[in-house]
Design a protein around this motif. Structure first.
Motif, PDB file in Angstrom:
ATOM      1  N   UNK A 262     -59.946   8.852  16.417  1.00 54.06           N
ATOM      2  CA  UNK A 262     -60.538   8.465  15.128  1.00 54.06           C
ATOM      3  C   UNK A 262     -59.538   8.721  14.007  1.00 54.06           C
ATOM      4  N   UNK A 263     -58.826   9.847  14.096  1.00 55.40           N
ATOM      5  CA  UNK A 263     -57.867  10.191  13.045  1.00 55.40           C
ATOM      6  C   UNK A 263     -56.695   9.214  13.017  1.00 55.40           C
ATOM      7  N   UNK A 264     -56.229   8.810  14.197  1.00 59.00           N
ATOM      8  CA  UNK A 264     -55.154   7.814  14.251  1.00 59.00           C
ATOM      9  C   UNK A 264     -55.597   6.536  13.538  1.00 59.00           C
ATOM     10  N   UNK A 265     -56.824   6.116  13.860  1.00 65.96           N
ATOM     11  CA  UNK A 265     -57.364   4.921  13.197  1.00 65.96           C
ATOM     12  C   UNK A 265     -57.439   5.139  11.690  1.00 65.96           C
TER      13      UNK A 265
ATOM     14  N   UNK B 128     -61.172  12.315   7.635  1.00 70.10           N
ATOM     15  CA  UNK B 128     -60.240  13.445   7.607  1.00 70.10           C
ATOM     16  C   UNK B 128     -58.854  12.994   8.042  1.00 70.10           C
ATOM     17  N   UNK B 129     -58.800  12.159   9.074  1.00 71.25           N
ATOM     18  CA  UNK B 129     -57.519  11.629   9.533  1.00 71.25           C
ATOM     19  C   UNK B 129     -56.784  10.953   8.395  1.00 71.25           C
ATOM     20  N   UNK B 130     -57.499  10.095   7.657  1.00 69.26           N
ATOM     21  CA  UNK B 130     -56.885   9.373   6.551  1.00 69.26           C
ATOM     22  C   UNK B 130     -56.399  10.337   5.463  1.00 69.26           C
ATOM     23  N   UNK B 131     -57.235  11.322   5.132  1.00 69.54           N
ATOM     24  CA  UNK B 131     -56.851  12.231   4.046  1.00 69.54           C
ATOM     25  C   UNK B 131     -55.722  13.178   4.443  1.00 69.54           C
ATOM     26  N   UNK B 132     -55.765  13.685   5.657  1.00 71.45           N
ATOM     27  CA  UNK B 132     -54.644  14.531   6.081  1.00 71.45           C
ATOM     28  C   UNK B 132     -53.386  13.684   6.213  1.00 71.45           C
ATOM     29  N   UNK B 133     -53.560  12.434   6.618  1.00 69.57           N
ATOM     30  CA  UNK B 133     -52.425  11.518   6.655  1.00 69.57           C
ATOM     31  C   UNK B 133     -51.822  11.363   5.264  1.00 69.57           C
ATOM     32  N   UNK B 134     -52.699  11.200   4.287  1.00 72.04           N
ATOM     33  CA  UNK B 134     -52.269  11.076   2.889  1.00 72.04           C
ATOM     34  C   UNK B 134     -51.512  12.328   2.465  1.00 72.04           C
ATOM     35  N   UNK B 135     -52.066  13.482   2.822  1.00 69.27           N
ATOM     36  CA  UNK B 135     -51.464  14.764   2.449  1.00 69.27           C
ATOM     37  C   UNK B 135     -50.059  14.884   3.030  1.00 69.27           C
TER      38      UNK B 135
ATOM     39  N   UNK C  57     -66.599  11.030   9.755  1.00 66.68           N
ATOM     40  CA  UNK C  57     -65.998  12.065   8.920  1.00 66.68           C
ATOM     41  C   UNK C  57     -64.632  12.462   9.468  1.00 66.68           C
ATOM     42  N   UNK C  58     -64.515  12.486  10.797  1.00 66.56           N
ATOM     43  CA  UNK C  58     -63.228  12.834  11.402  1.00 66.56           C
ATOM     44  C   UNK C  58     -62.205  11.728  11.130  1.00 66.56           C
ATOM     45  N   UNK C  59     -62.667  10.491  11.167  1.00 68.29           N
ATOM     46  CA  UNK C  59     -61.833   9.341  10.815  1.00 68.29           C
ATOM     47  C   UNK C  59     -61.331   9.493   9.375  1.00 68.29           C
TER      48      UNK C  59
ATOM     49  N   UNK D 198     -54.072  17.832  13.461  1.00 65.95           N
ATOM     50  CA  UNK D 198     -54.927  18.701  12.635  1.00 65.95           C
ATOM     51  C   UNK D 198     -56.395  18.376  12.888  1.00 65.95           C
ATOM     52  N   UNK D 199     -56.690  17.082  12.874  1.00 60.45           N
ATOM     53  CA  UNK D 199     -58.086  16.670  13.069  1.00 60.45           C
ATOM     54  C   UNK D 199     -58.585  17.046  14.468  1.00 60.45           C
TER      55      UNK D 199
END
Lengths: 367, 289
Positions: free
Chosen positions: B201-204, B46-53, B42-44, B71-72
């Motif tokens: 995880x968020x970086x990934x 979140x990383x993708x979605x906040x990245x998108x944002x 889920x943190x991974x 953020x994550x």
């Protein structure tokens, strides 16, 4: 705060799944508990025709709740009693389900033939998986069962058996098998949803009785002993591996039975039955209900299905469901069963206890 | 033939090192806190979605790659302090229920905020196009992911093996009690490790969000891959997780070449084979948990 010293020790016992339920040798279900189970079954049986008349939707939910209660029960038998955290129970559920679908299509719609067949296939699948897995411990056991279950999932999803045998289709691939009719038993047609509910109720109640009986038997005691202290049991001379395999196979049989009840009711067998998310949900149901009590996980299973069904209308249902899990695990560590028992034993202090739990939580967060 | 094998190898390595970022956090968190963290996927996500944002509002992939993990990381700190910390000392099984609940919540939040449709983080212009490596043309973005992930993993490896902080982490994982007795605030170390895992995880998530896709099912998709990696490597073994991640990355890439539908069969078959032969994973302690 609890010191880190005790933390480390706790973790060690916990990995062997210690400290989970009462002392070894306690009766699994008191006579009072048995009475309560019968009362619940009686109420359900009486409520069903009312539901049928006014809100048939309820009958559907109730039947699904019963099936998942049985599934959670089967998992708790091996997880709560023998300490085997199976993360692949969906495999046996799905195997039982597909057995029912194929048997009903090709052979007979007689429940007296098909349900035992589903159960038997569940046993066989569990014995196969267990044969390879019982040597591994804790989370490694969980991952092995998961691995086998996911392999079965892929096999069903891609319909490998049909490819191997050179026929057009066996499992129906990702579409699954459609249009599975309800059972009948010689002379009685379970074609109506109400009768099917009664059939399910009867099977679940009987399974519960059998598993409580087994859990109270010397075999059940041995399983608890293995859960509490495997080494000691080995030194006493028990063949741990054989007991684990047996417990896992029995559990798999009841999971298969649940599949056999579920598929005709849904009228479709889909690969999703074997997916790991079902196994994961089952573990959640057991923990939520209170593992090692047999009845608690049934409650947990029924509750999760109920919440999923009722909340599905809300856009935020996943958030609510997730929050329920989080709150329960933080504030009611022994699950619904533990909470119910403590409220029953000490009703006057329930509110004080709840306040104490909140204080305790705040203290731990602050560290 | 050689071309497609080479291409698959490069793809597999790229996927492998990126998955290693996810698995590294998971294995460190397990090794130290005995937490089986189902919320890691889920943190991974979140990383993708906040990245998108961030990429959409600020128009910069590079800012996304920096801001989203931060953020994550903050969210991770919140999760650790508010929900995991009160549970230490209890049966680790409860962490499964807890983090499963958190994973479901995150999934719900993502669907609420971003909707269910699948998207993609726009890759920066600098990284579009492709290069020729021998006979294959390889997208520059993949090469960038391969290099960046490798550098990150290498840096973490060195940090864990060499730095004081790494020694502290390894010591805490080995004997929490002793480290605590030496006067070190193990609670903070725990929070730090969890946040670190979340950031990785968020970086990934951001990196793969621009090459695979960003969708609400991605968290649950990656978590099983990550668990497989961690278990094959041996729970809590950082080195094991890295080797296993590369192995799984290659299996996925070659699997896609041979029989795409059966990739999962190869992955889980490999895991089962490893565990049957060596019940505590490749680099796991002999006395398995």
């Amino acid at each position: 705060m609890k010191s880190v010293t005790t933390l480390a020790a706790d973790l060690k016992t916990a990995i062997g799944l210690g400290e989970t339920t009462g002392p070894v040798g306690e009766q699994v279900l008191s006579s009072q508990g048995r009475l309560a189970a019968l009362v619940v079954a009686g109420v359900l049986a009486a409520f069903a025709p009312v539901a049928e008349a006014f809100e048939p939707f309820w009958l559907n939910i109730l039947t699904r709740m019963l099936v998942f209660a049985l599934l959670a029960l089967s998992l708790d038998f091996v997880f709560g009693y023998a300490g085997l955290l199976s993360f692949g129970h969906a495999a046996m559920f799905g195997a039982g389900g597909y057995t029912a679908a194929l048997a009903i299509r090709e052979v007979t719609t007689n429940a007296l033939v098909v349900l035992p067949a589903s159960m038997l296939v569940g046993v066989v699948v569990a014995a196969f998986v267990g044969w390879f897995s019982v040597r591994a411990k804790g989370i490694y056991f969980a991952m092995l069962t998961l691995a086998f279950a996911q392999m079965f999932y892929v096999i069903v999803f891609t319909d490998l058996p049909a490819t191997a045998l050179g026929v057009e289709t066996i499992t129906g691939g990702d579409d699954g098998l459609f249009g599975i009719p309800l059972y009948d038993v010689v002379g009685i047609d379970f074609g109506s949803r109400l009768l099917y509910f009664y059939l399910t109720l009867a099977v679940v109640l009987a399974s519960f009785a059998v598993l409580v009986r087994v859990a109270n038997s010397p075999f059940g005691r041995t399983m608890q002993g293995i859960r509490e202290n495997e080494e000691r049991m080995r030194f006493i001379g028990y063949d741990i591996q054989r007991y684990k395999l047996l417990a896992f196979s029995i559990s798999g049989g009841f999971a298969g039975l649940a599949g056999g009840l579920y598929v005709p009711f849904q009228s479709v067998a889909q690969p999703g039955l074997l997916h790991w998310t079902i196994s994961g949900e089952l573990v959640v149901m057991v923990l939520l209900g209170g593992m090692g009590t047999l009845w608690g996980p049934m409650l947990g299973g029924a509750l999760v299905i109920y919440l999923e069904e009722r909340l599905a209308g809300f856009a935020t249902w996943e958030i609510i469901l997730g929050s329920v899990f989080v709150v329960v695990v933080i504030f009611a560590p022994r699950g619904l069963a533990g909470t119910l028992v403590s409220v029953k034993n000490d009703p006057r202090n329930a509110i004080d206890n709840a306040k104490g739990a909140l204080r305790n939580y705040a203290e731990k967060v602050r560290g | 033939m050689i071309e497609s094998v080479l291409r698959a190898t490069l793809l597999g390595l790229q996927l492998g090192v990126t998955l290693a970022l996810v698995a590294a956090g998971l294995t460190l968190i397990f090794g130290m806190m005995d937490v089986i963290n189902f919320a890691h996927g889920a943190l991974y996500m979140f990383g993708a979605y906040f990245g998108l944002l961030v990429a959409e509002t600020l128009g910069s992939f590079w800012l996304a790659l920096v801001i989203a993990p931060l953020i994550v990381g903050l969210i991770g700190a919140g999760i650790e302090v508010l929900s995991l910390r009160p549970l230490y000392g209890r049966n680790p099984l409860y962490h499964i229920l807890l983090t499963f609940g958190i994973a479901i919540m995150v999934q719900g939040i993502v669907v609420q905020v971003w909707g269910a449709r699948s998207r993609r983080i726009p890759a920066p212009e600098l990284l579009t196009g492709s290069v020729s490596i021998g006979p294959v043309t390889y997208p520059i973005y993949w090469l960038f992911v391969l290099v960046l992930s490798t550098v990150l993993i290498g840096a973490i490896w060195i940090a864990i093996e060499r730095s004081d902080l790494g020694i502290l982490m390894r010591a805490s994982a080995h004997d929490t009690e002793m480290v605590d007795a030496l006067g070190i605030d193990v609670k903070r170390v725990f929070t730090g490790v969890f946040v670190f895992g979340a950031v990785l995880a968020a970086v990934a998530g951001v990196l793969l969000g621009a090459s695979r896709s960003v969708h609400p099912g991605m968290g649950f998709g990656v978590i099983i891959e990550a668990f497989v990696i961690v278990v094959i490597g041996g729970l809590g073994s950082f080195k094991g997780a890295i080797y296993a991640a590369l192995l799984i990355g290659l299996v996925i890439a070659y699997g896609a070449l041979i029989a795409p539908a059966l990739t999962d069969l190869f992955i889980f078959g490999l895991m089962a084979a490893v565990l049957i032969v060596k019940p505590s994973g490749l680099f796991g302690a002999t006395e398995a948990a």
